[in-house]
Design a protein around this motif. Structure first.
Motif, PDB file in Angstrom:
ATOM      1  N   ALA A  44      -0.422   9.512  25.779  1.00 40.05           N
ATOM      2  CA  ALA A  44      -1.876   9.696  25.956  1.00 40.05           C
ATOM      3  C   ALA A  44      -2.748   8.613  26.575  1.00 40.05           C
ATOM      4  O   ALA A  44      -2.206   7.500  26.786  1.00 40.05           O
ATOM      5  N   LEU A  45      -3.791   8.901  27.121  1.00 39.14           N
ATOM      6  CA  LEU A  45      -4.669   8.047  27.966  1.00 39.14           C
ATOM      7  C   LEU A  45      -5.053   6.940  26.919  1.00 39.14           C
ATOM      8  O   LEU A  45      -5.180   7.240  25.344  1.00 39.14           O
ATOM      9  N   LEU A  46      -5.351   5.611  27.275  1.00 35.47           N
ATOM     10  CA  LEU A  46      -5.637   4.306  26.260  1.00 35.47           C
ATOM     11  C   LEU A  46      -7.016   4.455  25.997  1.00 35.47           C
ATOM     12  O   LEU A  46      -7.693   4.740  26.863  1.00 35.47           O
ATOM     13  N   PRO A  47      -7.467   3.971  24.916  1.00 36.33           N
ATOM     14  CA  PRO A  47      -6.473   3.611  23.673  1.00 36.33           C
ATOM     15  C   PRO A  47      -5.944   5.279  23.157  1.00 36.33           C
ATOM     16  O   PRO A  47      -6.882   5.862  23.136  1.00 36.33           O
ATOM     17  N   HIS A  50       2.558   2.045  19.677  1.00 33.09           N
ATOM     18  CA  HIS A  50       1.657   2.620  20.532  1.00 33.09           C
ATOM     19  C   HIS A  50       0.949   1.461  21.364  1.00 33.09           C
ATOM     20  O   HIS A  50       0.104   1.887  22.157  1.00 33.09           O
ATOM     21  N   LEU A  51       1.270   0.204  21.324  1.00 34.38           N
ATOM     22  CA  LEU A  51       0.728  -0.723  22.235  1.00 34.38           C
ATOM     23  C   LEU A  51       1.276  -0.801  23.409  1.00 34.38           C
ATOM     24  O   LEU A  51       0.953  -1.443  24.559  1.00 34.38           O
ATOM     25  N   GLU A  52       2.730  -0.307  23.474  1.00 39.11           N
ATOM     26  CA  GLU A  52       3.349  -0.209  24.739  1.00 39.11           C
ATOM     27  C   GLU A  52       2.685   0.517  25.899  1.00 39.11           C
ATOM     28  O   GLU A  52       2.352   1.751  25.520  1.00 39.11           O
ATOM     29  N   ALA A  91      -5.420   4.099  17.725  1.00 37.62           N
ATOM     30  CA  ALA A  91      -6.696   3.931  17.378  1.00 37.62           C
ATOM     31  C   ALA A  91      -6.750   3.832  15.850  1.00 37.62           C
ATOM     32  O   ALA A  91      -7.442   3.118  14.967  1.00 37.62           O
ATOM     33  N   ALA A  92      -6.362   4.968  15.179  1.00 34.73           N
ATOM     34  CA  ALA A  92      -6.228   5.045  13.833  1.00 34.73           C
ATOM     35  C   ALA A  92      -5.597   4.112  12.998  1.00 34.73           C
ATOM     36  O   ALA A  92      -5.794   3.502  12.088  1.00 34.73           O
ATOM     37  N   ALA A  93      -4.183   3.672  13.565  1.00 30.56           N
ATOM     38  CA  ALA A  93      -3.443   2.503  13.163  1.00 30.56           C
ATOM     39  C   ALA A  93      -4.216   1.073  12.997  1.00 30.56           C
ATOM     40  O   ALA A  93      -4.040   0.633  11.954  1.00 30.56           O
ATOM     41  N   ALA A  94      -5.012   0.947  14.118  1.00 30.20           N
ATOM     42  CA  ALA A  94      -5.706  -0.370  14.043  1.00 30.20           C
ATOM     43  C   ALA A  94      -6.657  -0.272  13.125  1.00 30.20           C
ATOM     44  O   ALA A  94      -7.163  -1.306  12.577  1.00 30.20           O
ATOM     45  N   ASP A 130      -4.330  -5.535  21.195  1.00 26.74           N
ATOM     46  CA  ASP A 130      -5.100  -4.482  20.683  1.00 26.74           C
ATOM     47  C   ASP A 130      -6.160  -4.196  21.479  1.00 26.74           C
ATOM     48  O   ASP A 130      -6.871  -4.931  22.120  1.00 26.74           O
ATOM     49  N   THR A 131      -6.077  -2.612  22.068  1.00 24.29           N
ATOM     50  CA  THR A 131      -7.187  -2.143  22.886  1.00 24.29           C
ATOM     51  C   THR A 131      -8.508  -1.685  22.342  1.00 24.29           C
ATOM     52  O   THR A 131      -9.185  -1.331  23.132  1.00 24.29           O
TER      53      THR A 131
END
Length: 81
Positions: A37-40, A21-23, A45-48, A61-62
């Motif tokens: 989805a809009l970033l982040p 999901h960083l792509e 976010a949950a995975a981070a 990482d955003t």
């Protein structure tokens, strides 16, 4: 703060998910390339958050700015019926 084993299946799976999901969407760089989805995106976010609990910070990482310094935790309450 919660601390997780960085070698655990939970943290490793979150790192794989976050990496996906960083792509960015090539047609709209303000959107996630995996889910649109809009970033982040919420998945990143949950995975981070799981990765950080395991001591992992992925390049690109955003959420770096959003979580430095640690944010205040808010109570989640059910919506009135």
């Amino acid at each position: 703060m919660l601390h997780l084993d960085p070698d655990s299946v939970l943290v490793q799976t979150a790192a794989e998910l976050q990496t996906r999901h960083l792509e960015r969407d090539p047609d709209d760089p303000s959107r996630c390339g995996a889910c649109g989805a809009l970033l982040p995106c919420p998945v990143e976010a949950a995975a981070a958050l799981v990765c950080r609990a395991g001591g992992l910070w992925l390049e690109g990482d955003t959420l770096v700015d959003a979580l430095e310094p640690p944010t205040q935790l808010l109570a989640i309450v059910p919506a009135p019926v």
